[in-house]
Design an enzyme around this catalytic site. Structure first.
Site, PDB file in Angstrom:
ATOM      1  N   ARG B  26       0.653  -1.245  -0.025  1.00 36.27           N
ATOM      2  CA  ARG B  26      -0.182  -0.086  -0.097  1.00 36.27           C
ATOM      3  C   ARG B  26       0.945   1.303   0.005  1.00 36.27           C
ATOM      4  O   ARG B  26       0.571   2.086  -0.656  1.00 36.27           O
ATOM      5  CB  ARG B  26      -0.841   0.025   1.113  1.00 36.27           C
ATOM      6  CG  ARG B  26      -1.796  -1.170   1.340  1.00 36.27           C
ATOM      7  CD  ARG B  26      -3.331  -0.660   0.760  1.00 36.27           C
ATOM      8  NE  ARG B  26      -4.086  -1.780   0.296  1.00 36.27           N
ATOM      9  CZ  ARG B  26      -5.146  -2.041   1.092  1.00 36.27           C
ATOM     10  NH1 ARG B  26      -5.479  -1.599   2.175  1.00 36.27           N
ATOM     11  NH2 ARG B  26      -6.037  -3.039   0.744  1.00 36.27           N
ATOM     12  N   ASN B 104      18.170 -12.873  10.841  1.00 37.51           N
ATOM     13  CA  ASN B 104      19.481 -12.422  10.475  1.00 37.51           C
ATOM     14  C   ASN B 104      20.190 -13.293   9.287  1.00 37.51           C
ATOM     15  O   ASN B 104      20.853 -12.879   8.486  1.00 37.51           O
ATOM     16  CB  ASN B 104      20.382 -13.043  11.499  1.00 37.51           C
ATOM     17  CG  ASN B 104      20.475 -11.489  12.612  1.00 37.51           C
ATOM     18  OD1 ASN B 104      20.634 -10.417  12.078  1.00 37.51           O
ATOM     19  ND2 ASN B 104      20.944 -11.714  13.779  1.00 37.51           N
ATOM     20  N   GLY B 105      19.409 -14.804   9.280  1.00 35.53           N
ATOM     21  CA  GLY B 105      20.075 -15.383   7.943  1.00 35.53           C
ATOM     22  C   GLY B 105      19.518 -14.659   6.826  1.00 35.53           C
ATOM     23  O   GLY B 105      20.263 -14.700   6.066  1.00 35.53           O
ATOM     24  N   ASP B 129      10.824 -14.517  17.929  1.00 33.88           N
ATOM     25  CA  ASP B 129      11.908 -14.720  19.241  1.00 33.88           C
ATOM     26  C   ASP B 129      12.428 -13.352  19.767  1.00 33.88           C
ATOM     27  O   ASP B 129      12.841 -13.363  20.913  1.00 33.88           O
ATOM     28  CB  ASP B 129      13.049 -15.410  18.781  1.00 33.88           C
ATOM     29  CG  ASP B 129      12.932 -17.152  18.606  1.00 33.88           C
ATOM     30  OD1 ASP B 129      11.865 -17.473  19.251  1.00 33.88           O
ATOM     31  OD2 ASP B 129      13.664 -17.441  17.891  1.00 33.88           O
ATOM     32  N   GLY B 172      12.175 -20.316  21.935  1.00 33.80           N
ATOM     33  CA  GLY B 172      13.479 -19.302  22.367  1.00 33.80           C
ATOM     34  C   GLY B 172      14.857 -19.937  22.452  1.00 33.80           C
ATOM     35  O   GLY B 172      15.154 -20.379  23.548  1.00 33.80           O
ATOM     36  N   ALA B 188       4.186 -17.230  36.767  1.00 35.72           N
ATOM     37  CA  ALA B 188       5.135 -18.264  36.946  1.00 35.72           C
ATOM     38  C   ALA B 188       6.072 -17.972  38.119  1.00 35.72           C
ATOM     39  O   ALA B 188       6.337 -16.849  38.730  1.00 35.72           O
ATOM     40  CB  ALA B 188       6.084 -18.515  35.773  1.00 35.72           C
ATOM     41  N   GLU B 189       6.413 -18.922  38.951  1.00 38.01           N
ATOM     42  CA  GLU B 189       7.176 -18.760  40.200  1.00 38.01           C
ATOM     43  C   GLU B 189       8.662 -18.708  39.817  1.00 38.01           C
ATOM     44  O   GLU B 189       9.433 -18.115  40.379  1.00 38.01           O
ATOM     45  CB  GLU B 189       7.088 -20.084  41.217  1.00 38.01           C
ATOM     46  CG  GLU B 189       6.178 -20.067  42.121  1.00 38.01           C
ATOM     47  CD  GLU B 189       4.462 -20.246  41.396  1.00 38.01           C
ATOM     48  OE1 GLU B 189       4.367 -20.733  40.379  1.00 38.01           O
ATOM     49  OE2 GLU B 189       3.578 -19.353  42.151  1.00 38.01           O
ATOM     50  N   ARG B 213       4.756 -22.101  52.488  1.00 35.38           N
ATOM     51  CA  ARG B 213       3.649 -21.347  52.633  1.00 35.38           C
ATOM     52  C   ARG B 213       2.183 -21.847  52.164  1.00 35.38           C
ATOM     53  O   ARG B 213       1.323 -21.261  51.831  1.00 35.38           O
ATOM     54  CB  ARG B 213       3.855 -20.159  51.638  1.00 35.38           C
ATOM     55  CG  ARG B 213       5.003 -19.327  51.988  1.00 35.38           C
ATOM     56  CD  ARG B 213       4.839 -17.664  51.396  1.00 35.38           C
ATOM     57  NE  ARG B 213       4.494 -17.736  50.148  1.00 35.38           N
ATOM     58  CZ  ARG B 213       5.399 -17.816  49.020  1.00 35.38           C
ATOM     59  NH1 ARG B 213       6.509 -18.078  49.216  1.00 35.38           N
ATOM     60  NH2 ARG B 213       4.909 -17.975  48.005  1.00 35.38           N
ATOM     61  N   SER B 216       0.014 -24.721  46.977  1.00 36.85           N
ATOM     62  CA  SER B 216      -0.032 -26.077  46.336  1.00 36.85           C
ATOM     63  C   SER B 216       0.594 -26.377  44.981  1.00 36.85           C
ATOM     64  O   SER B 216       0.995 -27.639  44.562  1.00 36.85           O
ATOM     65  CB  SER B 216      -1.207 -26.573  46.843  1.00 36.85           C
ATOM     66  OG  SER B 216      -2.326 -25.597  45.926  1.00 36.85           O
TER      67      SER B 216
END
Lengths: 325, 325, 325, 325
Positions: B26, B104-105, B129, B172, B188-189, B213, B216
């Protein structure tokens, strides 16, 4: 150092507020600060609807729309008596600092409250409109744009199938941010925003150019506060000035734009701002909004977020024109 | 001024590539430049699989995943003979400049090709990535993060219902970008990335703190290239070193992360970069990648995008730790 | 045996129409029947906008909303001259049978056309409203319900955060199917449908019971054709008759309900009906609609689909009441 | 009449279980029955992890995946001692009847428990696999199919862009239901299920036919329990027997299929079954599963749901073949 803080949400709810509350609570726990939640904004502060929060209080909320602390606009906090009561409640709990997730109305209240009672507030920008000076994006904006976009994608299915022109009204009473981003991403032919006048004649011209290229359907995104009127009014004007037979439809996306599961972007932004708000209070900031500009945490005084307009990127409007070629 | 250009996609496909192709076409039409599409990357260039594109060629593609021009990795273009054939094909069509959407390739090939035949290329970063120097975000990254996040949200339903520990492997190979963002947004932990070693002992420590704590269920996001091994290997190590009875599961998200409807962010980014690529060619740029840094269009030489690493934001890893408190 | 057939879509578009077109084309190819596509319904039939289709014509369309054959409501086909032209066009191509994807308007036209020119039609029920006798579900209905449901889920986030009552208007001028299913699935307190009068007093009673149980937010789903008026009118009536202070909002979902990626259910239903339509023509059926009742393919005469009402399941309305306890 | 009942979820979690729990609770409240929730299935019953539920306990859960009551597979309940303890716990609370949401493992336990202690159970079919005799669909199945389908749609973007053959493994160890429905809806060329052997030679034949029609990409859906091995094994066999150069990829969808927001279908099904389960207990049913067959509520003895296989619809496999023409 500060030992007890409280967090609340105020004004219109926005997706990502819960992720921000979670970050405020977890960051406080991390630094050994006691943290309280205040329900229903300033109303709950006045009523003493305040409870201690722990890591567990914010488990499994990062993905939820709305706000677990509920929100409200408070008339009572605009009175001296209301603020007096609020202060007494905070004193009862020994609260020394506040994190307010909301917009300029919320920040205005916090400023007055500080002047009167000396309790500092750090604000986090929570509004889908992205109309706050002092941050590139506000909490909820990316989700709202994607929600509007999904709706536009659905409507284009129908527009294409029936060769129709669709006017789609998105949120943004004073700000064209949602309109511009959802319009570009949705491949709209025209985007009408409050910041810049798009004359009806120009709309008609663009539509005609499309028809000449046998483009059979078109999408026009209109911010609710557009100067030429809202989507229904704009559509009426077009119909009355175009003599050829076109099938024009109008749809207003409405409240769905406020809700929904927050996007990755909003959850991360909200988490960073929640963390930044607590660290801001720890470092003695007061009457400032924490924001992210060019990927850096920035603290901007409330007086600036309230006073200064946030300009839209006119390059984006130029892009709409080029991409509808 | 440049009169004829061609556009192609190369390497792994990424959501938003079609939005970028659309913007290239466009924008070219807008400026009166003839524009051609090359199918299947350098392979199609060699085979002469080239056709003229118009505004209509890119109607209704902005929302589609994948690439309408198809993509491939070309061995033949790595040979002198291959490039010679490619040049002859481009000459047949009179093509004076190229827009290459890839990584990059792709850019390495373009650099060699320019040295040999003098046809300039402007690259647009198309890879999920987000591992390219010279731009804050690459086309497809925001969509991939949201896709991974949706999967994490679903898995957490099951983790919570059964008190399980889940290891989730995201894409990744050399870059932890997807892992960090989807991990933070997914609550996430722990997030394990190739750029920074997370010792197994630390993972075990964090899990144990959670159990103490009475947390679970836990989610651990692992980038596929993590030094401690991929998700299955890490899970095995944990199992062999922890003596208490826990229900550990592993899931690899795999190819779903490449596809899907692009998010608003990716469509807008892709549109801006497509427009910027064409304007770059018009302004005489060559062997550069167009990117956006701090919301500004920036042209970075291929030699830098190829040579320089893109560091991850270690503040983000710090945030994972704080928010899992 | 029948050697050449044509397929078209007519009336309002519905998600899954493309899956049905695909099944008609592929089934025809499988049985060695030549198959043509007619664009824009009866209008295209009159204009001769007809082209031969192959397996390739329907590649990669099963997941797309709208209809690749486009749709229209035709005034000209309601005239004798229009139908004469349509017949002449079909003769040119040697077409011996038609598959019409649409609703009762479409089937009425097909019946008259058969009486005049003897070209048999098998219909497939394509409408989001699910208001056709002769099939448990119509193509597009399951998708429309899920689209409405996603919107309700989003709005509930906001309703909960602000303690609001929301009136949500869904499609269904003469039919409460979308309202009932999206209302039950969305956890609505009340569902108002055209088939059954819900007195305003009963609505108020239910809302009050909720407030007495300190249920602070409520969702009421209203079909657009409800006797007590559309959502905005119902909300006005409530406001004028309730003296306590409640925050009532209204939102109309509108055209988004027609579009979108079809659900698994709609794609499978559409595929089965497309296959069934072609096999119906092969077996000499005419002036019938193919439907699925209790998981079996059934052919129902157009005169019955047109004449007979499709009752709603009143058990479902009973369930709304029980589940809002 | 029965005065106190308890509800629990057991076995693998499935989307819609929460909607079913909600219906059980609200229906009980409606009829004046006290209702208790048991956490973690039979394990919680043994441990006395039981609490009284009210309408409020199930507010805002209809849209959530997983189960708020948590689930587990219990070894202890398979022992006489375990069941004795469970009975004592139920007696403490005065519980006279149970609603068990789960599959055949759960129902087997309930049958033995009734024989020993006389506490009746009505089961509701909660499993994504749809492999239970006595109901057309199980709770969670429609959501799982749509989740698998979304993944297939994403993968097709990549398959098309790169001309690849993709083997996608979906859940269903003994049952091809998910594979067939997601395969048809996803436009798969081949679907491999445990109930019917698809010889490798036939797969190769179908792929070759596609290539001859220059169909460049293909999707093959494989149920995890397919006789010819899982997706990775099948892909290996194909690669070793085909001499031409094709790019074959394998992906296993895994645990994402269990989670997610339930579809409208699953929420309504779950609501109807929850209501039906409570009314079943009220009417003296015991050791039966409530199901829906041809849109009617049916109670089937556990001994039949456990003993009788649920055949797949072979017409659907025929359709896969026709539609991949």
């Amino acid at each position: 150092m500060i030992k007890k803080i409280a967090v609340f949400t105020s004004g219109g709810d926005a997706p990502g507020m819960n992720a921000c509350i979670r970050a405020v609570v977890r960051t406080s726990m991390y630094y050994g600060i006691e943290v309280y939640g205040i329900r229903r904004g300033y109303n709950g502060m006045i009523a003493g609807d305040i409870y201690q929060m722990t890591s567990h209080s914010v488990s499994n909320i990062i993905q939820r729309g709305g706000t677990i602390l509920k929100s409200a606009r408070s008339k009572e906090f605009m009175t001296k008596e209301g603020r007096q009561k609020a202060f007494e409640q905070l004193q009862k709990f020994g609260i020394e600092g506040l994190v307010a997730i909301g917009g300029n109305g919320t920040f205005t209240g916090a400023t007055i409250f500080y002047d009167e009672y000396g309790i500092p507030t750090v604000g986090a920008p929570g509004t889908i409109d992205n109309d706050l000076f002092g941050t590139d994006y506000t909490i909820g904006y990316d989700t709202a744009v994607n929600t509007a976009l999904e709706a536009i994608d659905k409507i284009r299915d129908t527009a294409d199938s029936h060769d129709r022109v669709f006017f789609i009204e998105v949120m943004g009473r004073d700000s064209g941010y949602i309109a511009i981003q959802s319009g570009i991403a949705g491949g709209a032919e025209i985007v009408m925003v409050p910041e810049v006048l798009t004359p009806i004649t120009e709309v008609i011209e663009t539509l005609k150019q499309g028809w000449n290229r046998s483009k059979s359907s078109s999408i026009i995104v209109v911010a609710e506060g557009d100067e030429e009127g809202n989507a229904a009014e704009v559509a009426e004007k077009i119909k009355s000035r175009v003599d050829i037979d076109i099938d024009i439809r109008v749809t207003t996306l409405g409240h769905i734009q406020r809700g929904g599961i927050p996007t990755a972007y909003d959850r991360i932004l909200a988490s960073r701002l929640g963390l930044g708000a607590v660290e801001g209070l720890m470092n003695g900031h007061k009457n400032v909004m924490v924001g992210i500009i060019n990927n850096e945490i920035i603290y901007t005084p409330f007086r600036d977020t309230i006073r200064l307009p946030k300009p839209i990127n006119e390059d984006m409007l130029r892009m709409v024109k080029i991409l509808s070629t």
